[in-house]
Design a protein around this motif. Structure first.
Motif, PDB file in Angstrom:
ATOM      1  N   PHE A  51       0.834  -1.212   0.000  1.00 25.91           N
ATOM      2  CA  PHE A  51       0.000   0.000   0.000  1.00 25.91           C
ATOM      3  C   PHE A  51       0.868   1.262   0.000  1.00 25.91           C
ATOM      4  CE2 PHE A  51      -3.874  -2.402   1.226  1.00 25.91           C
ATOM      5  CZ  PHE A  51      -4.766  -1.755   0.386  1.00 25.91           C
ATOM      6  N   ILE A  52       1.969   1.242   0.748  1.00 25.27           N
ATOM      7  CA  ILE A  52       2.890   2.386   0.744  1.00 25.27           C
ATOM      8  C   ILE A  52       3.430   2.620  -0.661  1.00 25.27           C
ATOM      9  CG2 ILE A  52       5.144   3.218   1.553  1.00 25.27           C
ATOM     10  CD1 ILE A  52       4.568   1.822   4.213  1.00 25.27           C
ATOM     11  N   ALA A  53       3.734   1.510  -1.352  1.00 23.42           N
ATOM     12  CA  ALA A  53       4.272   1.604  -2.718  1.00 23.42           C
ATOM     13  C   ALA A  53       3.273   2.253  -3.670  1.00 23.42           C
ATOM     14  CB  ALA A  53       4.671   0.221  -3.223  1.00 23.42           C
ATOM     15  N   ILE A  54       2.009   1.794  -3.637  1.00 27.72           N
ATOM     16  CA  ILE A  54       1.046   2.356  -4.586  1.00 27.72           C
ATOM     17  C   ILE A  54       0.577   3.748  -4.169  1.00 27.72           C
ATOM     18  CG2 ILE A  54       0.267   0.051  -5.275  1.00 27.72           C
ATOM     19  CD1 ILE A  54      -2.348   0.599  -3.737  1.00 27.72           C
ATOM     20  N   TYR A  55       0.712   4.084  -2.885  1.00 25.63           N
ATOM     21  CA  TYR A  55       0.339   5.427  -2.435  1.00 25.63           C
ATOM     22  C   TYR A  55       1.404   6.464  -2.791  1.00 25.63           C
ATOM     23  CZ  TYR A  55      -3.586   3.796   0.501  1.00 25.63           C
ATOM     24  OH  TYR A  55      -4.764   3.287   0.958  1.00 25.63           O
ATOM     25  N   VAL A  56       2.617   6.243  -2.309  1.00 25.96           N
ATOM     26  CA  VAL A  56       3.673   7.252  -2.417  1.00 25.96           C
ATOM     27  C   VAL A  56       4.397   7.203  -3.760  1.00 25.96           C
ATOM     28  CG1 VAL A  56       5.778   8.159  -1.382  1.00 25.96           C
ATOM     29  CG2 VAL A  56       3.992   7.191   0.083  1.00 25.96           C
ATOM     30  N   ILE A  57       4.833   6.000  -4.154  1.00 24.40           N
ATOM     31  CA  ILE A  57       5.604   5.885  -5.398  1.00 24.40           C
ATOM     32  C   ILE A  57       4.760   6.283  -6.599  1.00 24.40           C
ATOM     33  CG2 ILE A  57       6.832   4.309  -6.932  1.00 24.40           C
ATOM     34  CD1 ILE A  57       7.688   2.721  -4.475  1.00 24.40           C
ATOM     35  N   TRP A  58       3.545   5.757  -6.668  1.00 24.11           N
ATOM     36  CA  TRP A  58       2.700   6.116  -7.813  1.00 24.11           C
ATOM     37  C   TRP A  58       2.342   7.592  -7.811  1.00 24.11           C
ATOM     38  CZ3 TRP A  58      -1.086   1.467  -8.791  1.00 24.11           C
ATOM     39  CH2 TRP A  58      -0.567   0.701  -9.834  1.00 24.11           C
ATOM     40  N   GLY A  59       2.229   8.192  -6.640  1.00 23.92           N
ATOM     41  CA  GLY A  59       1.961   9.621  -6.587  1.00 23.92           C
ATOM     42  C   GLY A  59       3.075  10.435  -7.224  1.00 23.92           C
ATOM     43  N   ASP A 111      -1.130  19.865 -16.704  1.00 29.19           N
ATOM     44  CA  ASP A 111      -0.190  19.816 -15.585  1.00 29.19           C
ATOM     45  C   ASP A 111      -0.306  18.459 -14.899  1.00 29.19           C
ATOM     46  OD1 ASP A 111       0.666  22.368 -16.044  1.00 29.19           O
ATOM     47  OD2 ASP A 111      -0.514  23.292 -14.435  1.00 29.19           O
ATOM     48  N   SER A 112       0.772  18.002 -14.288  1.00 33.26           N
ATOM     49  CA  SER A 112       0.779  16.688 -13.655  1.00 33.26           C
ATOM     50  C   SER A 112      -0.215  16.603 -12.494  1.00 33.26           C
ATOM     51  CB  SER A 112       2.186  16.339 -13.162  1.00 33.26           C
ATOM     52  OG  SER A 112       2.629  17.279 -12.188  1.00 33.26           O
ATOM     53  N   LEU A 144      -5.555  14.640 -10.394  1.00 29.05           N
ATOM     54  CA  LEU A 144      -6.903  14.834  -9.843  1.00 29.05           C
ATOM     55  C   LEU A 144      -7.961  14.165 -10.721  1.00 29.05           C
ATOM     56  CD1 LEU A 144      -6.887  18.549  -8.624  1.00 29.05           C
ATOM     57  CD2 LEU A 144      -7.138  16.495  -7.224  1.00 29.05           C
ATOM     58  N   LEU A 145      -7.820  14.300 -12.022  1.00 29.50           N
ATOM     59  CA  LEU A 145      -8.759  13.641 -12.932  1.00 29.50           C
ATOM     60  C   LEU A 145      -8.672  12.123 -12.781  1.00 29.50           C
ATOM     61  CD1 LEU A 145      -8.319  15.738 -16.208  1.00 29.50           C
ATOM     62  CD2 LEU A 145     -10.252  15.784 -14.629  1.00 29.50           C
ATOM     63  N   ALA A 146      -7.460  11.617 -12.626  1.00 33.81           N
ATOM     64  CA  ALA A 146      -7.265  10.175 -12.484  1.00 33.81           C
ATOM     65  C   ALA A 146      -7.842   9.647 -11.172  1.00 33.81           C
ATOM     66  CB  ALA A 146      -5.775   9.841 -12.567  1.00 33.81           C
ATOM     67  N   ASN A 158      -2.623   9.446  -4.173  1.00 32.42           N
ATOM     68  CA  ASN A 158      -1.750   9.825  -5.286  1.00 32.42           C
ATOM     69  C   ASN A 158      -1.877  11.301  -5.688  1.00 32.42           C
ATOM     70  OD1 ASN A 158      -2.085   6.626  -7.056  1.00 32.42           O
ATOM     71  ND2 ASN A 158      -0.824   7.215  -5.311  1.00 32.42           N
ATOM     72  N   PRO A 159      -3.103  11.840  -5.827  1.00 37.55           N
ATOM     73  CA  PRO A 159      -3.223  13.241  -6.235  1.00 37.55           C
ATOM     74  C   PRO A 159      -2.596  14.216  -5.254  1.00 37.55           C
ATOM     75  CG  PRO A 159      -5.308  12.109  -6.526  1.00 37.55           C
ATOM     76  CD  PRO A 159      -4.436  11.194  -5.747  1.00 37.55           C
ATOM     77  N   VAL A 160      -2.681  13.903  -3.953  1.00 33.81           N
ATOM     78  CA  VAL A 160      -2.085  14.787  -2.947  1.00 33.81           C
ATOM     79  C   VAL A 160      -0.568  14.841  -3.131  1.00 33.81           C
ATOM     80  CG1 VAL A 160      -1.731  15.189  -0.487  1.00 33.81           C
ATOM     81  CG2 VAL A 160      -3.928  14.312  -1.301  1.00 33.81           C
TER      82      VAL A 160
END
Length: 295
Positions: A14-22, A96-97, A102-104, A257-259
């Motif tokens: 979960f840390i990986a998909i939260y922080v890394i993907w962000g 912008d990224s 946000l859209l994603a 991720n958006p944050v």
């Protein structure tokens, strides 16, 4: 040798998909400003798949694949990486990224609707509230005058929604699909197949291919981080979670991720956010929370 507790692995995933993907929104934005979108995605997944298969062989994972598993890998690879990543990179040329992130973040909304249509799952009151808030947030986000009058921005927004729809269907599909048991092998096949499809699309579109040695220092670093962390660490963790926990819980990454992306885009790329975008972000992410939260 002591086996790592399953609960600990799930937390790390979960840390990986939260922080890394962000952070991948920022890295992709840096890379796509210099490289063509489909070429960039193809190169990323070629190297990623080779590394994944290398790791799989090193840990003696079974790399054979059945015909059905191969067909499913083609479907998932196309939806996740050709549509979900290749087209997304193209959209980043116009957006912008942080805005794209946000859209994603609307993905859980699409996942919920697809689960309702495909699995006939009844929606709870919290989910309905989340959908209403999500729609309001999306409207506020994309209805800004400066966006409506910009044809390229509208084009980028439409591309993002195509990506989100494909990614959402793939998330539901993967949770039930027959794929290789090893998450390393499964992800490796998906990326290898996607890299070929992306390369074909790149050639058809006439994109300019260049050697990594000719890329700028920033792009070389961005690509390295995308391969090692964005593809191998985070995507393997994503596939692992889809098999171990519910799809709705995995989709909670959409409001973390958006944050991360907004902060990095503002801090590193000096991306600007309007007051309306910030209000829309809060409403949208609260809606996503209602959709994905469980007791």
């Amino acid at each position: 040798m002591k086996i790592i507790p399953k609960k600990f692995l799930i937390i790390l995933a979960f840390i990986a998909i939260y922080v890394i993907w962000g952070s991948t929104y920022l890295l992709n934005k840096i890379a796509v400003t210099e490289l063509p979108a489909f070429f960039l995605a193809s190169v990323r997944f070629v190297f990623s798949s080779v590394l994944l298969f290398g790791i799989a062989i090193a840990v003696r994972a079974k790399i054979s694949i059945t015909k059905k598993q191969f067909i499913n890998s083609v479907i998932v690879g196309f939806l996740f990486m050709v549509s979900g990543n290749g087209i997304f990179l193209l959209a980043l040329k116009y957006l912008d990224s942080g805005f794209a992130a946000l859209l994603a973040s609307t993905q859980p909304l699409f996942v919920l609707i697809l689960m309702r249509l495909l699995d006939h799952k009844k929606m709870k009151l919290k989910s309905i509230i989340g959908i209403v808030l999500g729609i309001i947030g999306m409207y506020l986000l994309v209805s800004q005058k400066e966006l409506i009058t910009d044809e390229d921005t509208i084009k980028g927004i439409l591309m993002i929604f195509i990506c989100v729809l494909g990614w959402s269907y793939a998330s539901v599909f993967v949770s039930k699909a027959d794929l290789p048991k090893s998450h390393l092998v499964s992800t490796g096949y998906q990326m290898a197949i996607a890299s070929v499809l992306l390369a074909v699309i790149s050639v058809v579109l006439g994109e300019n291919w260049t050697s990594p040695l000719d890329w700028s220092y920033n792009v070389q670093w961005a690509m390295s981080l995308l391969i090692l962390f964005g593809s191998i660490a985070a995507f393997t963790a994503f596939n692992y979670l889809l098999k171990e926990v519910s799809t709705e819980k995995v989709s909670t990454s959409a409001y973390v991720n958006p944050v991360v992306a907004l902060f990095l885009g503002w801090y590193i790329l000096d991306e600007q956010l309007t007051a309306q975008s910030l209000i829309a972000a809060v409403i949208l992410l609260v809606g996503v929370y209602f959709i994905t939260s469980r007791k």
